[in-house]
Write a protein that holds these residues in place. Sequence first.
Motif, short mmCIF file in Angstrom:
data_model
loop_
_atom_site.label_atom_id
_atom_site.label_comp_id
_atom_site.label_asym_id
_atom_site.label_seq_id
_atom_site.Cartn_x
_atom_site.Cartn_y
_atom_site.Cartn_z
N VAL A 14 14.34 19.37 35.35
CA VAL A 14 14.34 17.31 35.24
C VAL A 14 12.97 16.67 36.09
O VAL A 14 12.88 16.32 35.72
N ASN A 15 13.82 17.50 37.42
CA ASN A 15 12.79 17.10 38.24
C ASN A 15 10.79 17.12 37.30
O ASN A 15 10.36 16.46 37.88
N GLN A 16 11.28 18.64 37.93
CA GLN A 16 9.99 18.87 36.60
C GLN A 16 9.35 17.98 35.84
O GLN A 16 8.05 17.03 35.48
N PHE A 17 10.14 17.95 34.13
CA PHE A 17 9.98 17.12 33.60
C PHE A 17 9.35 15.27 33.90
O PHE A 17 8.71 14.52 33.02
N PHE A 18 9.92 15.02 35.26
CA PHE A 18 9.59 13.49 35.50
C PHE A 18 8.45 13.19 35.70
O PHE A 18 7.75 12.59 35.57
N TYR A 19 7.65 14.72 37.10
CA TYR A 19 7.13 14.31 37.68
C TYR A 19 6.02 14.52 36.38
O TYR A 19 4.91 14.28 36.23
N GLU A 20 6.09 15.37 35.14
CA GLU A 20 4.84 16.00 34.01
C GLU A 20 4.69 14.98 33.80
O GLU A 20 3.24 14.82 32.92
N HIS A 21 5.47 13.80 33.29
CA HIS A 21 5.72 12.13 32.65
C HIS A 21 4.75 11.41 33.17
O HIS A 21 5.06 10.15 33.40
N GLY A 22 3.96 11.37 35.01
CA GLY A 22 4.20 10.66 35.69
C GLY A 22 4.78 9.74 36.73
O GLY A 22 4.95 8.52 37.12
N CYS A 23 6.33 10.49 36.57
CA CYS A 23 6.92 9.73 37.51
C CYS A 23 8.00 10.38 38.15
O CYS A 23 7.96 12.11 37.77
N ILE A 24 8.67 9.68 39.30
CA ILE A 24 9.09 10.12 40.51
C ILE A 24 11.01 10.00 40.38
O ILE A 24 10.81 9.33 40.73
N LEU A 25 11.97 11.23 40.35
CA LEU A 25 12.67 11.48 40.36
C LEU A 25 13.15 10.38 41.29
O LEU A 25 12.92 11.36 42.72
N LEU A 26 13.94 9.64 42.34
CA LEU A 26 15.34 9.50 42.88
C LEU A 26 16.62 9.82 43.34
O LEU A 26 16.46 9.37 44.32
N GLU A 27 16.25 10.25 42.34
CA GLU A 27 18.11 11.05 42.51
C GLU A 27 17.64 12.49 43.26
O GLU A 27 16.63 13.30 43.31
N THR A 28 19.08 12.92 44.15
CA THR A 28 18.87 14.60 44.51
C THR A 28 19.86 15.42 43.79
O THR A 28 19.47 16.55 44.59
N GLU A 29 20.61 14.94 42.75
CA GLU A 29 21.06 16.35 41.77
C GLU A 29 21.16 15.72 40.95
O GLU A 29 20.77 14.50 39.89
N TYR A 30 21.15 16.46 39.68
CA TYR A 30 21.26 16.39 37.64
C TYR A 30 22.96 16.93 38.02
O TYR A 30 23.35 17.81 37.88
N ARG A 31 23.25 15.56 36.91
CA ARG A 31 24.96 15.74 37.00
C ARG A 31 24.71 16.69 34.78
O ARG A 31 25.33 17.64 35.02
#
Length: 244
Positions: A14-31
Amino acid sequence: MEKTPGIKKTFSEVNQFFYEHGCILLETEYRNCRTPMRFTCSCGREGLRSFSKFRRYPNCRRCGHEISASKKTLSYSSVKEELEGRGLKLLSTQYDGVDVPLQYVCTCGRTAWSSLSNIRQGCLCKGCLPDRTSGVKSPTFNQKMSTEERLKKRAFTEYRIWRRSVRERDAYMCVRCGSKSGGMCAHHLDGYEWCLDRRTDVTNGVTLCTQCHRAFHKAYGRLRNTKEQFYEWMSGGAARNDAA
């Protein structure tokens, strides 16, 4: 990143998907894919969106609106071409949106202002509106009324055009007192009921405010009126006018 039904994504994916679209995920876990997550958009603004929604719209809400609006924005040339297809000539030199008024030459030859959204809905310029919505084209047209009844009640297109033309010629100003406020009446010099051939002759009409129109007819009545009466009344030569 393709969706694989039945398999939960890892936080790393999930974190990688945000990164590939120019965004930075601020969460530390994915539910799960339905839980809203904070992220920093490529525009620098902070957003909140679930992973399932982010996959469809990989940006913040404001960027989404801007992208949607940009897709709906038309070029000046396309707007000009659309108006020409409707028989209109675009005079405005720029286009700023469907709700921003444009200046154009109507099919009737008059210069008018209207937004593209109104033009698309079939809105007409004020000048040709009576021509296209009067008579048999009017939704209130009474098919049962005879020609004689229409003439008696002055319920025909040519009369409406005459009335408008007289007021436009006089700049919607009373020729007696100079007033521009209140209702303006188109008054026949030679009476409507007897001067049949000049009923819709613009030179046989003048503009009067409601008060002056009433004053004239109070002094001279409403039958067999003549232009001589009107000029006498305008000059104040009749004693009965003073009483009115």
